[in-house]
Design a protein around this motif. Structure first.
Motif, PDB file in Angstrom:
ATOM      1  N   THR A 188      53.315 -53.633 -54.050  1.00  0.00           N
ATOM      2  CA  THR A 188      54.655 -53.485 -54.616  1.00  0.00           C
ATOM      3  C   THR A 188      54.644 -52.306 -55.574  1.00  0.00           C
ATOM      4  OG1 THR A 188      54.343 -54.941 -56.543  1.00  0.00           O
ATOM      5  CG2 THR A 188      55.021 -55.970 -54.463  1.00  0.00           C
ATOM      6  N   SER A 189      55.778 -51.618 -55.663  1.00  0.00           N
ATOM      7  CA  SER A 189      55.820 -50.382 -56.441  1.00  0.00           C
ATOM      8  C   SER A 189      57.213 -50.146 -56.998  1.00  0.00           C
ATOM      9  CB  SER A 189      55.397 -49.208 -55.550  1.00  0.00           C
ATOM     10  OG  SER A 189      55.368 -47.994 -56.267  1.00  0.00           O
ATOM     11  N   GLY A 190      57.268 -49.363 -58.074  1.00  0.00           N
ATOM     12  CA  GLY A 190      58.544 -48.969 -58.642  1.00  0.00           C
ATOM     13  C   GLY A 190      59.152 -50.039 -59.531  1.00  0.00           C
ATOM     14  N   PRO A 191      60.370 -49.813 -60.003  1.00  0.00           N
ATOM     15  CA  PRO A 191      61.064 -50.796 -60.830  1.00  0.00           C
ATOM     16  C   PRO A 191      61.898 -51.734 -59.965  1.00  0.00           C
ATOM     17  CG  PRO A 191      62.378 -48.825 -60.714  1.00  0.00           C
ATOM     18  CD  PRO A 191      61.158 -48.568 -59.856  1.00  0.00           C
ATOM     19  N   THR A 192      62.490 -52.733 -60.596  1.00  0.00           N
ATOM     20  CA  THR A 192      63.607 -53.440 -59.966  1.00  0.00           C
ATOM     21  C   THR A 192      64.857 -53.157 -60.786  1.00  0.00           C
ATOM     22  OG1 THR A 192      63.265 -55.509 -61.193  1.00  0.00           O
ATOM     23  CG2 THR A 192      62.127 -55.267 -59.079  1.00  0.00           C
ATOM     24  N   HIS A 193      66.000 -53.201 -60.139  1.00  0.00           N
ATOM     25  CA  HIS A 193      67.298 -53.006 -60.778  1.00  0.00           C
ATOM     26  C   HIS A 193      68.073 -54.313 -60.707  1.00  0.00           C
ATOM     27  CE1 HIS A 193      67.395 -48.329 -60.195  1.00  0.00           C
ATOM     28  NE2 HIS A 193      66.435 -48.732 -61.006  1.00  0.00           N
ATOM     29  N   GLU A 194      68.363 -54.886 -61.851  1.00  0.00           N
ATOM     30  CA  GLU A 194      69.075 -56.159 -61.916  1.00  0.00           C
ATOM     31  C   GLU A 194      70.510 -55.886 -62.366  1.00  0.00           C
ATOM     32  OE1 GLU A 194      67.292 -58.594 -60.795  1.00  0.00           O
ATOM     33  OE2 GLU A 194      65.389 -57.494 -60.851  1.00  0.00           O
ATOM     34  N   PRO A 195      71.505 -56.104 -61.518  1.00  0.00           N
ATOM     35  CA  PRO A 195      72.875 -55.691 -61.839  1.00  0.00           C
ATOM     36  C   PRO A 195      73.507 -56.511 -62.956  1.00  0.00           C
ATOM     37  CG  PRO A 195      72.824 -56.915 -59.777  1.00  0.00           C
ATOM     38  CD  PRO A 195      71.402 -56.688 -60.164  1.00  0.00           C
ATOM     39  N   GLY A 242      51.946 -46.992 -57.790  1.00  0.00           N
ATOM     40  CA  GLY A 242      52.005 -47.895 -56.649  1.00  0.00           C
ATOM     41  C   GLY A 242      52.024 -47.159 -55.321  1.00  0.00           C
ATOM     42  N   HIS A 243      52.812 -46.092 -55.241  1.00  0.00           N
ATOM     43  CA  HIS A 243      52.859 -45.314 -54.007  1.00  0.00           C
ATOM     44  C   HIS A 243      51.515 -44.654 -53.715  1.00  0.00           C
ATOM     45  CE1 HIS A 243      57.084 -46.116 -53.935  1.00  0.00           C
ATOM     46  NE2 HIS A 243      57.350 -45.209 -53.024  1.00  0.00           N
ATOM     47  N   ALA A 244      50.824 -44.186 -54.771  1.00  0.00           N
ATOM     48  CA  ALA A 244      49.500 -43.593 -54.580  1.00  0.00           C
ATOM     49  C   ALA A 244      48.510 -44.627 -54.060  1.00  0.00           C
ATOM     50  CB  ALA A 244      49.008 -42.986 -55.887  1.00  0.00           C
ATOM     51  N   LEU A 245      48.620 -45.869 -54.538  1.00  0.00           N
ATOM     52  CA  LEU A 245      47.754 -46.934 -54.036  1.00  0.00           C
ATOM     53  C   LEU A 245      48.010 -47.211 -52.558  1.00  0.00           C
ATOM     54  CD1 LEU A 245      47.891 -49.293 -57.109  1.00  0.00           C
ATOM     55  CD2 LEU A 245      45.773 -48.551 -56.006  1.00  0.00           C
ATOM     56  N   ALA A 246      49.270 -47.241 -52.167  1.00  0.00           N
ATOM     57  CA  ALA A 246      49.599 -47.458 -50.759  1.00  0.00           C
ATOM     58  C   ALA A 246      49.021 -46.350 -49.894  1.00  0.00           C
ATOM     59  CB  ALA A 246      51.112 -47.546 -50.585  1.00  0.00           C
ATOM     60  N   ALA A 247      49.145 -45.098 -50.361  1.00  0.00           N
ATOM     61  CA  ALA A 247      48.620 -43.962 -49.603  1.00  0.00           C
ATOM     62  C   ALA A 247      47.100 -44.037 -49.497  1.00  0.00           C
ATOM     63  CB  ALA A 247      49.051 -42.651 -50.259  1.00  0.00           C
ATOM     64  N   ALA A 248      46.437 -44.386 -50.588  1.00  0.00           N
ATOM     65  CA  ALA A 248      44.976 -44.474 -50.578  1.00  0.00           C
ATOM     66  C   ALA A 248      44.495 -45.584 -49.656  1.00  0.00           C
ATOM     67  CB  ALA A 248      44.460 -44.697 -51.999  1.00  0.00           C
ATOM     68  N   GLY A 266      42.117 -46.811 -43.950  1.00  0.00           N
ATOM     69  CA  GLY A 266      42.190 -47.472 -42.660  1.00  0.00           C
ATOM     70  C   GLY A 266      42.993 -48.746 -42.614  1.00  0.00           C
ATOM     71  N   ALA A 267      43.594 -49.146 -43.730  1.00  0.00           N
ATOM     72  CA  ALA A 267      44.338 -50.406 -43.768  1.00  0.00           C
ATOM     73  C   ALA A 267      45.712 -50.270 -43.127  1.00  0.00           C
ATOM     74  CB  ALA A 267      44.489 -50.886 -45.213  1.00  0.00           C
ATOM     75  N   LYS A 268      46.219 -51.389 -42.638  1.00  0.00           N
ATOM     76  CA  LYS A 268      47.639 -51.507 -42.343  1.00  0.00           C
ATOM     77  C   LYS A 268      48.318 -51.803 -43.677  1.00  0.00           C
ATOM     78  CE  LYS A 268      50.978 -54.717 -40.354  1.00  0.00           C
ATOM     79  NZ  LYS A 268      51.159 -56.041 -39.705  1.00  0.00           N
ATOM     80  N   VAL A 269      49.254 -50.981 -44.088  1.00  0.00           N
ATOM     81  CA  VAL A 269      49.823 -51.078 -45.428  1.00  0.00           C
ATOM     82  C   VAL A 269      51.315 -51.378 -45.355  1.00  0.00           C
ATOM     83  CG1 VAL A 269      50.212 -49.904 -47.629  1.00  0.00           C
ATOM     84  CG2 VAL A 269      48.104 -49.475 -46.339  1.00  0.00           C
ATOM     85  N   THR A 270      51.731 -52.380 -46.117  1.00  0.00           N
ATOM     86  CA  THR A 270      53.145 -52.660 -46.324  1.00  0.00           C
ATOM     87  C   THR A 270      53.469 -52.339 -47.773  1.00  0.00           C
ATOM     88  OG1 THR A 270      53.099 -54.459 -44.687  1.00  0.00           O
ATOM     89  CG2 THR A 270      54.971 -54.389 -46.215  1.00  0.00           C
ATOM     90  N   LEU A 271      54.358 -51.385 -47.987  1.00  0.00           N
ATOM     91  CA  LEU A 271      54.760 -50.986 -49.332  1.00  0.00           C
ATOM     92  C   LEU A 271      56.166 -51.505 -49.597  1.00  0.00           C
ATOM     93  CD1 LEU A 271      54.424 -49.385 -51.966  1.00  0.00           C
ATOM     94  CD2 LEU A 271      55.244 -47.362 -50.737  1.00  0.00           C
ATOM     95  N   ILE A 272      56.267 -52.420 -50.538  1.00  0.00           N
ATOM     96  CA  ILE A 272      57.566 -52.974 -50.920  1.00  0.00           C
ATOM     97  C   ILE A 272      57.993 -52.270 -52.197  1.00  0.00           C
ATOM     98  CG2 ILE A 272      58.816 -55.063 -51.553  1.00  0.00           C
ATOM     99  CD1 ILE A 272      56.737 -56.594 -49.855  1.00  0.00           C
ATOM    100  N   SER A 273      59.002 -51.429 -52.075  1.00  0.00           N
ATOM    101  CA  SER A 273      59.349 -50.514 -53.151  1.00  0.00           C
ATOM    102  C   SER A 273      60.727 -50.792 -53.721  1.00  0.00           C
ATOM    103  CB  SER A 273      59.291 -49.063 -52.640  1.00  0.00           C
ATOM    104  OG  SER A 273      59.715 -48.160 -53.640  1.00  0.00           O
ATOM    105  N   GLY A 274      60.784 -50.832 -55.051  1.00  0.00           N
ATOM    106  CA  GLY A 274      62.057 -50.802 -55.735  1.00  0.00           C
ATOM    107  C   GLY A 274      62.631 -49.402 -55.674  1.00  0.00           C
ATOM    108  N   PRO A 275      63.765 -49.162 -56.332  1.00  0.00           N
ATOM    109  CA  PRO A 275      64.423 -47.853 -56.254  1.00  0.00           C
ATOM    110  C   PRO A 275      63.596 -46.753 -56.933  1.00  0.00           C
ATOM    111  CG  PRO A 275      65.924 -49.566 -57.040  1.00  0.00           C
ATOM    112  CD  PRO A 275      64.562 -50.145 -57.106  1.00  0.00           C
ATOM    113  N   VAL A 276      63.146 -45.775 -56.173  1.00  0.00           N
ATOM    114  CA  VAL A 276      62.380 -44.646 -56.705  1.00  0.00           C
ATOM    115  C   VAL A 276      62.938 -43.359 -56.117  1.00  0.00           C
ATOM    116  CG1 VAL A 276      60.267 -45.996 -57.019  1.00  0.00           C
ATOM    117  CG2 VAL A 276      60.644 -44.801 -54.853  1.00  0.00           C
ATOM    118  N   SER A 277      62.563 -42.248 -56.732  1.00  0.00           N
ATOM    119  CA  SER A 277      63.019 -40.945 -56.239  1.00  0.00           C
ATOM    120  C   SER A 277      61.880 -40.104 -55.699  1.00  0.00           C
ATOM    121  CB  SER A 277      63.718 -40.170 -57.376  1.00  0.00           C
ATOM    122  OG  SER A 277      62.839 -39.978 -58.466  1.00  0.00           O
ATOM    123  N   ILE A 278      60.684 -40.696 -55.559  1.00  0.00           N
ATOM    124  CA  ILE A 278      59.534 -39.954 -55.059  1.00  0.00           C
ATOM    125  C   ILE A 278      59.431 -40.104 -53.546  1.00  0.00           C
ATOM    126  CG2 ILE A 278      58.267 -40.115 -57.224  1.00  0.00           C
ATOM    127  CD1 ILE A 278      56.711 -42.454 -56.073  1.00  0.00           C
TER     128      ILE A 278
END
Length: 402
Positions: free
Chosen positions: A198-205, A221-227, A232-244
């Motif tokens: 999991t990566s980034g923030p969450t936005h609570e309205p 978090g995104h760097a961890l997913a890339a690494a 060799g892993a299958k990676v699922t990245l669950i991301s909050g709102p980011v601009s990267i």
């Protein structure tokens, strides 16, 4: 380092133009001492500092210098060089070479090989500190890291120019050797594993235009997913709102709120490793409004807050489909290690990666991180590193625990 740690590994060394090129001769010797088979591409600029004769004498192989060599290019020699290798090392990697790599230019043998390869690439930058700090170089380095290019250095110290010092010295041959070994031996350490991040923030309205959020860029978090993907892993990245930029080779699941993030995590189990690097908002408004709350004469509205679900504790406490390794993050502004120890016990996870995010550190939204690895066995503190380097070291650590 073990004897002959690179036995029979094929390494292509691209030598750029800079005074640090002289170090490449020592690097070749050290690579060969570890059992590697080394071939070299010497750029036109590199040949202004060292000769093909010197490089060839140490590699024991022919040195490649020209894209338009008739003998080589009759059978598309640059493609053979790009593919007939286990690792490409660029040392020294000049600002010019980094710019060519980042923008996909291919106007000489070195740059053409780098565009044509599908093998891992490790670069050791070397340049004047002002060139390293230039906005264009910073932009190019960011692009290359997001493309999966590995970096070692640069280091800080005196420059060739009289009176100049700073960040820009090429890493020493032993450092490059260790980085090459890490890339080649741990590059597929997570093959066959599913890693959830999991990566980034969450936005609570609060209403359609206002929200509760955390100051997280998602870079760690995104760097961890890339690494993990590079390992060799299958990676699922669950991301909050980011601009990267999204990391390559991973499945992206985009969410907004903490409840959406928990739901996505549970839907994508089972996983072998779960890394909870997101900065999840602890609270949300109990009754978010469908229309914008208007400013009134009575002053600010009273907002009733309720706790969001605790994603880390929920997954760490599962009896079924609990990942073998559950890793939490602790962003603290004081008593970092003490708070992380308490969080480790409270959440029931296996590790906490803790850092100091006080404004003075520049970690929130910045490019570097300084972390403490907290477990039941104790605390291991790491020096300040680029977030991509922190990610690579963490993934190596996690892989060793599987």
């Amino acid at each position: 380092m073990t004897d002959k740690s690179l036995q029979d590994q094929r390494i292509l060394l691209i030598i750029g133009g800079g005074i640090a090129a002289y170090k490449s001769l020592d690097l070749i010797r050290r690579l060969k001492d570890q059992g590697a088979v080394v071939r070299a591409v010497l750029t036109e600029a590199g040949a202004q500092f060292i000769t093909p004769l010197a490089v060839g004498a140490i590699t024991g192989e022919r040195v490649f210098t020209s894209l338009f060599d008739l003998a080589d290019e009759q059978d598309v020699g640059h493609i053979r060089l790009a593919r007939d290798t286990d690792l490409i090392i660029v040392a020294p990697a000049t600002a010019d070479l980094l710019a060519k790599m980042a923008n996909g230019l291919a106007n000489d043998l070195a740059s053409t090989v780098l565009v044509a390869t599908d093998r891992p690439v490790l670069v050791a930058p070397a340049m004047n500190p002002r060139m390293w700090a230039h906005a264009a170089t910073t932009r190019n380095v960011g692009q290359l890291k997001s493309d999966g290019i590995q970096f070692v250095g640069p280091n800080e110290g005196a420059m060739a120019e009289r009176g100049e010092s700073g960040l820009g010295r090429m890493a020493e041959p032993l450092e490059i050797l260790a980085a090459a070994e890490a890339v080649l031996t741990s590059g597929k350490a997570l093959a066959g594993r599913h890693v959830l991040v999991t990566s980034g923030p969450t936005h609570e309205p609060i209403d359609p235009v206002r929200m509760i959020a955390n100051r997280s860029s998602g870079r760690q978090g995104h760097a961890l997913a890339a690494a993990a993907a590079r390992a060799g892993a299958k990676v699922t990245l669950i991301s909050g709102p980011v601009s990267i930029q999204d990391p390559a080779g991973v499945q992206i699941v985009r969410v907004e709120t903490a409840r959406e993030m928990l739901d996505a995590v549970e839907k994508h189990l089972p996983a072998d490793i779960a890394i909870f690097a997101a900065a999840v908002a602890d609270w949300r408004v109990a009754d978010a409004k469908d229309a914008k709350i208007k400013k009134g004469q009575k002053g600010p509205p009273e907002l009733s807050l309720v706790e969001n679900p605790d994603i880390l504790a929920t997954i760490a406490g599962r009896k079924k489909e609990r990942p073998k390794l559950v890793v939490g993050f602790a962003a603290e502004t004081q008593d970092v290690v003490e708070n992380a120890r308490a969080k480790l016990q409270r959440k029931g996870c296996d590790l906490i990666v803790a850092n100091d995010v006080s404004p003075a550190t520049g970690i929130m939204g910045g490019g570097c991180n300084s972390v403490h690895i907290v477990s039941k066995q104790g605390v291991e503190s790491w020096p300040s590193l680029a977030k991509e380097d922190v990610a690579a070291r963490l993934v190596t650590l996690f892989a060793g625990m599987m």
